[in-house]
Enzyme design. Structure first.
Site, PDB file in Angstrom:
ATOM      1  N   LEU A 103       0.910  -1.164  -0.096  1.00 14.85           N
ATOM      2  CA  LEU A 103       0.011   0.031   0.163  1.00 14.85           C
ATOM      3  C   LEU A 103       0.781   1.171  -0.215  1.00 14.85           C
ATOM      4  O   LEU A 103       1.548   1.609   0.972  1.00 14.85           O
ATOM      5  CB  LEU A 103      -0.845  -0.217   1.187  1.00 14.85           C
ATOM      6  CG  LEU A 103      -1.907  -1.132   1.317  1.00 14.85           C
ATOM      7  CD1 LEU A 103      -2.648  -1.010   2.585  1.00 14.85           C
ATOM      8  CD2 LEU A 103      -2.654  -1.696   0.139  1.00 14.85           C
ATOM      9  N   GLY A 142      -0.727   6.612   0.070  1.00 18.41           N
ATOM     10  CA  GLY A 142      -0.703   7.783   1.071  1.00 18.41           C
ATOM     11  C   GLY A 142      -0.254   9.082   0.407  1.00 18.41           C
ATOM     12  O   GLY A 142       0.803   9.087  -0.454  1.00 18.41           O
ATOM     13  N   ARG A 161       1.972  15.295   5.924  1.00 19.61           N
ATOM     14  CA  ARG A 161       2.699  15.667   6.836  1.00 19.61           C
ATOM     15  C   ARG A 161       4.210  15.966   6.549  1.00 19.61           C
ATOM     16  O   ARG A 161       5.035  16.438   7.340  1.00 19.61           O
ATOM     17  CB  ARG A 161       2.692  14.895   8.213  1.00 19.61           C
ATOM     18  CG  ARG A 161       1.237  15.026   8.739  1.00 19.61           C
ATOM     19  CD  ARG A 161       0.958  13.859   9.853  1.00 19.61           C
ATOM     20  NE  ARG A 161       1.931  13.983  10.864  1.00 19.61           N
ATOM     21  CZ  ARG A 161       2.183  12.652  11.613  1.00 19.61           C
ATOM     22  NH1 ARG A 161       1.337  11.741  11.629  1.00 19.61           N
ATOM     23  NH2 ARG A 161       3.266  12.821  12.415  1.00 19.61           N
ATOM     24  N   GLY A 178      -9.591   4.409   2.543  1.00 17.39           N
ATOM     25  CA  GLY A 178      -8.868   3.400   3.487  1.00 17.39           C
ATOM     26  C   GLY A 178      -8.378   2.362   3.128  1.00 17.39           C
ATOM     27  O   GLY A 178      -8.069   1.974   1.953  1.00 17.39           O
ATOM     28  N   ARG A 211      33.700  11.524  -5.925  1.00 16.28           N
ATOM     29  CA  ARG A 211      32.291  11.642  -6.482  1.00 16.28           C
ATOM     30  C   ARG A 211      32.245  10.370  -7.305  1.00 16.28           C
ATOM     31  O   ARG A 211      32.840   9.533  -7.534  1.00 16.28           O
ATOM     32  CB  ARG A 211      32.260  13.021  -7.222  1.00 16.28           C
ATOM     33  CG  ARG A 211      32.227  14.043  -6.327  1.00 16.28           C
ATOM     34  CD  ARG A 211      32.119  15.544  -7.059  1.00 16.28           C
ATOM     35  NE  ARG A 211      31.016  15.542  -8.129  1.00 16.28           N
ATOM     36  CZ  ARG A 211      31.261  16.935  -9.174  1.00 16.28           C
ATOM     37  NH1 ARG A 211      32.292  17.491  -9.018  1.00 16.28           N
ATOM     38  NH2 ARG A 211      30.284  16.847  -9.891  1.00 16.28           N
ATOM     39  N   ASN A 214      52.137  11.431  -9.355  1.00 10.46           N
ATOM     40  CA  ASN A 214      52.151  12.189  -8.405  1.00 10.46           C
ATOM     41  C   ASN A 214      51.415  13.478  -8.781  1.00 10.46           C
ATOM     42  O   ASN A 214      52.093  14.066  -9.742  1.00 10.46           O
ATOM     43  CB  ASN A 214      53.356  12.295  -7.553  1.00 10.46           C
ATOM     44  CG  ASN A 214      53.304  12.923  -6.317  1.00 10.46           C
ATOM     45  OD1 ASN A 214      52.812  14.035  -6.404  1.00 10.46           O
ATOM     46  ND2 ASN A 214      54.255  12.314  -5.459  1.00 10.46           N
ATOM     47  N   ALA A 251      50.138  19.596  -5.250  1.00 10.26           N
ATOM     48  CA  ALA A 251      49.085  20.627  -4.374  1.00 10.26           C
ATOM     49  C   ALA A 251      48.463  21.538  -5.488  1.00 10.26           C
ATOM     50  O   ALA A 251      49.286  22.142  -6.191  1.00 10.26           O
ATOM     51  CB  ALA A 251      49.607  21.191  -3.433  1.00 10.26           C
ATOM     52  N   SER A 288      53.144  21.736  -8.476  1.00 16.77           N
ATOM     53  CA  SER A 288      51.952  22.339  -7.768  1.00 16.77           C
ATOM     54  C   SER A 288      51.514  23.511  -8.476  1.00 16.77           C
ATOM     55  O   SER A 288      52.082  23.989  -9.416  1.00 16.77           O
ATOM     56  CB  SER A 288      52.648  22.710  -6.472  1.00 16.77           C
ATOM     57  OG  SER A 288      53.173  21.733  -5.610  1.00 16.77           O
TER      58      SER A 288
END
Length: 464
Positions: A11, A14, A18, A79, A323, A367, A370, A395
């Site tokens: 079922l 609904g 709420r 119902g 991700r 590698n 940064a 980097s």
């Protein structure tokens, strides 16, 4: 034990007002999976011959979520008994006298019921002289609003009385109705067709069939479950409460499989997470859907992972974000404030800090320095970056895709690379350093003079 066919009616019509949401209630998620999906996966393990999901009008998203199972529409919400009747047309071979078949009725907003509980109900029903009709019941700490399960001295269910209609003596009953039922198919069909809506709400109440069955002298029983297992979800608050229950189960299962959770309460898992052994997960880690983590991997604190495969002995984080489409090879490292998306890092490859690696393939033992980013989007399309085995990216490098960095190549820090780099080559892309002696002091003096002139002019204007 007899062999009988089983049909399950879910079922799910609904409105869920709420929840205060445009989304149908049963599609709200727990641990990365909709309530309806939890319910369906729970009963699919029973191997029923048929599952029919009752949906509301216009609930196309629910119909899609229910696939490959049949759906029927309850146009008028009159119902639970009325909802079950809508499903009978899709249950040929389960409702006619002489059919060796059972019908189970469950709810799409009750996602925490364990398959073992359903199995217990089925086993009891199929046992020699098993009850014709049985329901799921529980003993809540606060029975207040729940319907009460009335039993005779032999434990047969006499009937189920709604709280609003219960006498003081009936309200003192501790055993409450969870709404789930299982019975002989033809019997359930016949009893539900005897229901009427002669009540203040004008609804057909499913639990009334227990009164009918007992009055006929049929064997009616109750199976008990825990209160948290039969928790129904009608609001955001109840959704959050159910999430806590489910997370507690998932954490316990993970640790039983050989995963160390240093602070279980701050580790959030999804139902489909696949774990190896001897994995260590530090505090405040979120693992979304479709994640696999191999043996001996370490997930450091404050990392967020979804749609990723993490290889054996890899180290992720802290503060890493992996991700969808990320694959980390054996011994790979993705460090603090590194984000990956649709990226494959080969065995032993490292991106230790402050980088974005998207739509990329990184060779073994490469590698990534940064501040390196793969510039994968040109405003219209996504492009791929390939970094060869053993390459070193200095980097603060921008790799403007599509671009290939050869195996063993070195890219100097601060480079913006727009063309491919050959194997074992050194690529440095920088502007010339222009060093003018004393120019800094002259610049500051000039700016100071302009500031003073503006200040003096403002003072003259104020006097006027």
């Amino acid at each position: 034990m007899s062999k009988r066919k089983l049909a399950v009616i879910v079922l799910a019509a609904g409105q869920g007002t709420r929840m205060k949401s445009k989304m149908p209630k049963v599609l709200h998620a727990l641990a990365g999976k909709s309530m309806l999906s939890h319910v369906l996966s729970g009963v699919e393990k029973l191997n029923p011959e048929r599952i029919v999901v009752v949906v509301g009008p216009g609930a196309k998203a629910v119909e899609l979520a229910a696939k490959p199972h049949n759906t029927v529409v309850q146009t008028d919400r009159l119902g639970t008994g009325h909802a079950v009747k809508q499903a009978f047309g899709a249950l040929g071979g389960f409702c006619s006298e002489g059919d060796a078949a059972d019908i189970m009725v469950i709810f799409g907003d009750t996602p925490l019921i364990k398959t073992q509980t359903y199995e217990h109900m089925v086993d009891l029903r199929r046992s020699n002289d098993g009850p014709k009709l049985l329901g799921l019941a529980f003993r809540p700490a606060e029975p207040g609003r729940y319907g009460r399960v009335k039993q005779d001295a032999q434990g047969h269910v006499v009937g189920i009385i709604e709280h609003a209609d219960a006498s003081d003596a009936e309200k003192a009953i501790e055993l409450c109705n969870a709404g789930i039922l299982l019975g002989d198919g033809p019997t359930v069909y016949r009893l539900i067709n005897q229901l009427d809506n002669n009540n203040a709400q004008g609804e057909y109440y499913l639990p009334v069939i227990f009164d009918f069955a007992y009055a006929e002298g049929l064997d009616t029983r109750a199976v008990e479950a825990s209160e948290e297992e039969v928790m129904g979800i009608n609001s955001r608050q109840e959704l959050a409460g159910a999430e806590l229950v489910l997370q507690k189960r998932l954490r316990a299962d993970a640790m039983a499989q050989g995963v160390t959770l240093i602070d279980p309460a701050t580790t959030w898992l999804s139902v489909d997470t696949k774990f190896g052994r001897d994995i260590i997960i530090e505090p405040s880690v979120f693992i979304g859907p479709n994640v696999e983590i191999a043996d001996d991997a370490t997930i450091k604190a404050f990392s967020h992972i979804e749609g990723a495969k993490i290889g054996e002995a890899a180290i992720i984080g802290p503060y890493a974000r992996l991700r969808s489409g990320t694959v980390i090879g054996q011994g790979g490292k993705v460090g603090n404030f590194v984000e990956t998306k649709n990226a494959i890092l080969g065995e032993g490859a490292k991106a230790n800090h402050l980088s974005y690696i998207g739509d990329a393939e990184v060779g073994a033992k490469a590698n990534i320095g940064a501040g390196t980013i793969t510039c994968n989007y040109d405003g219209f399309n996504k492009w791929k970056t390939t970094i060869g085995e053993g390459a070193f990216i200095g980097s603060n490098t921008a790799l403007v895709a599509p671009v290939d960095i050869g195996a063993g190549a070195i890219v100097g820090a601060g480079s913006t690379v727009t063309k491919s780099v050959a194997d074992d080559a050194l690529a440095v892309v920088r502007g010339r350093l222009l060093d003018k002696a004393g120019a800094g002091a002259s610049f500051r003096a000039g700016r100071k003079k302009i500031k003073e002139q503006k200040s003096n002019q403002n003072n003259e204007n104020n006097k006027g």
